[in-house]
Design a protein around this motif. Sequence first.
Motif, mmCIF file in Angstrom:
data_model
loop_
_atom_site.group_PDB
_atom_site.id
_atom_site.type_symbol
_atom_site.label_atom_id
_atom_site.label_comp_id
_atom_site.label_asym_id
_atom_site.label_seq_id
_atom_site.Cartn_x
_atom_site.Cartn_y
_atom_site.Cartn_z
ATOM 1 N N MET A 135 -0.395 -5.789 2.207
ATOM 2 C CA MET A 135 -1.399 -5.118 1.434
ATOM 3 C C MET A 135 -2.815 -4.929 2.262
ATOM 4 O O MET A 135 -3.408 -5.579 3.170
ATOM 5 C CB MET A 135 -1.880 -6.249 0.414
ATOM 6 C CG MET A 135 -3.506 -5.906 -0.514
ATOM 7 S SD MET A 135 -3.165 -4.096 -1.406
ATOM 8 C CE MET A 135 -2.062 -4.713 -2.684
ATOM 9 N N GLN A 136 -3.315 -3.699 2.156
ATOM 10 C CA GLN A 136 -4.814 -3.431 3.369
ATOM 11 C C GLN A 136 -5.481 -3.881 2.356
ATOM 12 O O GLN A 136 -6.160 -4.943 1.285
ATOM 13 C CB GLN A 136 -5.596 -1.607 2.633
ATOM 14 C CG GLN A 136 -4.309 -1.234 2.969
ATOM 15 C CD GLN A 136 -5.151 0.701 2.891
ATOM 16 O OE1 GLN A 136 -5.694 0.717 1.751
ATOM 17 N NE2 GLN A 136 -4.445 1.383 3.721
ATOM 18 N N ASP A 137 -6.827 -5.034 3.389
ATOM 19 C CA ASP A 137 -7.768 -5.321 3.310
ATOM 20 C C ASP A 137 -9.050 -4.670 2.328
ATOM 21 O O ASP A 137 -10.438 -5.253 2.369
ATOM 22 C CB ASP A 137 -8.194 -5.998 4.556
ATOM 23 C CG ASP A 137 -7.440 -7.040 5.275
ATOM 24 O OD1 ASP A 137 -6.566 -8.180 3.811
ATOM 25 O OD2 ASP A 137 -7.203 -7.174 6.108
ATOM 26 N N ARG A 138 -8.837 -3.128 2.897
ATOM 27 C CA ARG A 138 -10.503 -2.530 2.119
ATOM 28 C C ARG A 138 -9.624 -1.152 1.708
ATOM 29 O O ARG A 138 -8.895 -1.168 1.602
ATOM 30 C CB ARG A 138 -10.970 -2.070 3.864
ATOM 31 C CG ARG A 138 -11.389 -3.172 4.966
ATOM 32 C CD ARG A 138 -12.261 -2.324 6.073
ATOM 33 N NE ARG A 138 -12.707 -1.465 6.013
ATOM 34 C CZ ARG A 138 -14.436 -2.065 5.742
ATOM 35 N NH1 ARG A 138 -13.844 -3.130 5.859
ATOM 36 N NH2 ARG A 138 -14.755 -1.291 5.538
ATOM 37 N N PHE A 139 -10.911 -0.519 0.893
ATOM 38 C CA PHE A 139 -10.907 0.866 0.250
ATOM 39 C C PHE A 139 -10.670 1.883 0.671
ATOM 40 O O PHE A 139 -11.051 1.637 1.949
ATOM 41 C CB PHE A 139 -12.106 1.135 -0.302
ATOM 42 C CG PHE A 139 -12.381 0.372 -1.944
ATOM 43 C CD1 PHE A 139 -11.369 -0.673 -3.143
ATOM 44 C CD2 PHE A 139 -13.058 -0.746 -1.488
ATOM 45 C CE1 PHE A 139 -11.665 -1.096 -4.303
ATOM 46 C CE2 PHE A 139 -14.421 -2.019 -2.972
ATOM 47 C CZ PHE A 139 -12.783 -1.717 -4.295
ATOM 48 N N THR A 140 -9.369 2.531 0.397
ATOM 49 C CA THR A 140 -9.439 4.041 0.461
ATOM 50 C C THR A 140 -10.642 4.824 0.705
ATOM 51 O O THR A 140 -11.574 3.937 -0.010
ATOM 52 C CB THR A 140 -7.869 4.317 0.182
ATOM 53 O OG1 THR A 140 -8.362 4.263 -0.807
ATOM 54 C CG2 THR A 140 -6.802 3.606 0.678
#
Length: 261
Positions: A1-6
């Motif tokens: 899971m990414q830690d930042r918004f796209t």
Amino acid sequence: MQDRFTERQLQQFQEDGYVVVRGMVGESIWQRILQVAIDDLGREVQPIEYEAELNYPGAPSAMTDTGGRTARRLKAALSRNAIFMEWIVSRGVRGRLEQLLDPPVVMPLSHHNCLMTKQPRFSSDTGWHQDVRYWSFSQPDLVSLWLALGPEYRRNGCLRVIPGSHRGSYQPEQFDSEQFLIPDLEANTKLIDNAVDVELDPGDVLFFHARLFHAATRNFTEEPKFSAVFTFRSFNNSPLPQTRSSSLPELLLTAPEPPKN
């Protein structure tokens, strides 16, 4: 899971005033938070806001009425269990907030910081409003996050939002004495016609701007609904003195940059 918004998610937040991150919180975390909510509600651990205290449509008229001690929110969530701090300072939360706010990021403890619940039979309807109607900061640019602790959909009172409404300007005559939109005014009807349901699964997180109009119905099902809700501001967006917004301490979520020599 990414830690930042796209980039696409950031663009949606800027345009619509909200964005949902699906499955952002793992089951081991949201289940622990849900258990705190269930346990503290069962033991009636204060502070609690009761439906009867607000007199919204659907709520009991008084604390002494049938259902009068139906809880609406368990306040001071951060102090209820260490799991809240563990989650709030996680990289996934901090990283995204730093994209939406000018860091360092601060968490006011005087607003939200709660476990929301909609109980069967005695929950209430919440009219269309902006959270900044009763918040007092130098700027209205705060961000709240809403963690679903179970499925949320129209019938059990999911949040409804009006996309893009955080960018509008509004006249005093559009609001009632409690700063809710008057629903039968033509200007407001046009706004409300654009509303969408924010349906969530447990572990989904909704980020939304404090100027975004939102509302919710009561819970028409036989199962209680729980959510965790917190609010954040930029370090330079200070609460106004001698207001409710400055009445409690705040949490510095991310450290400021060290001074340059």
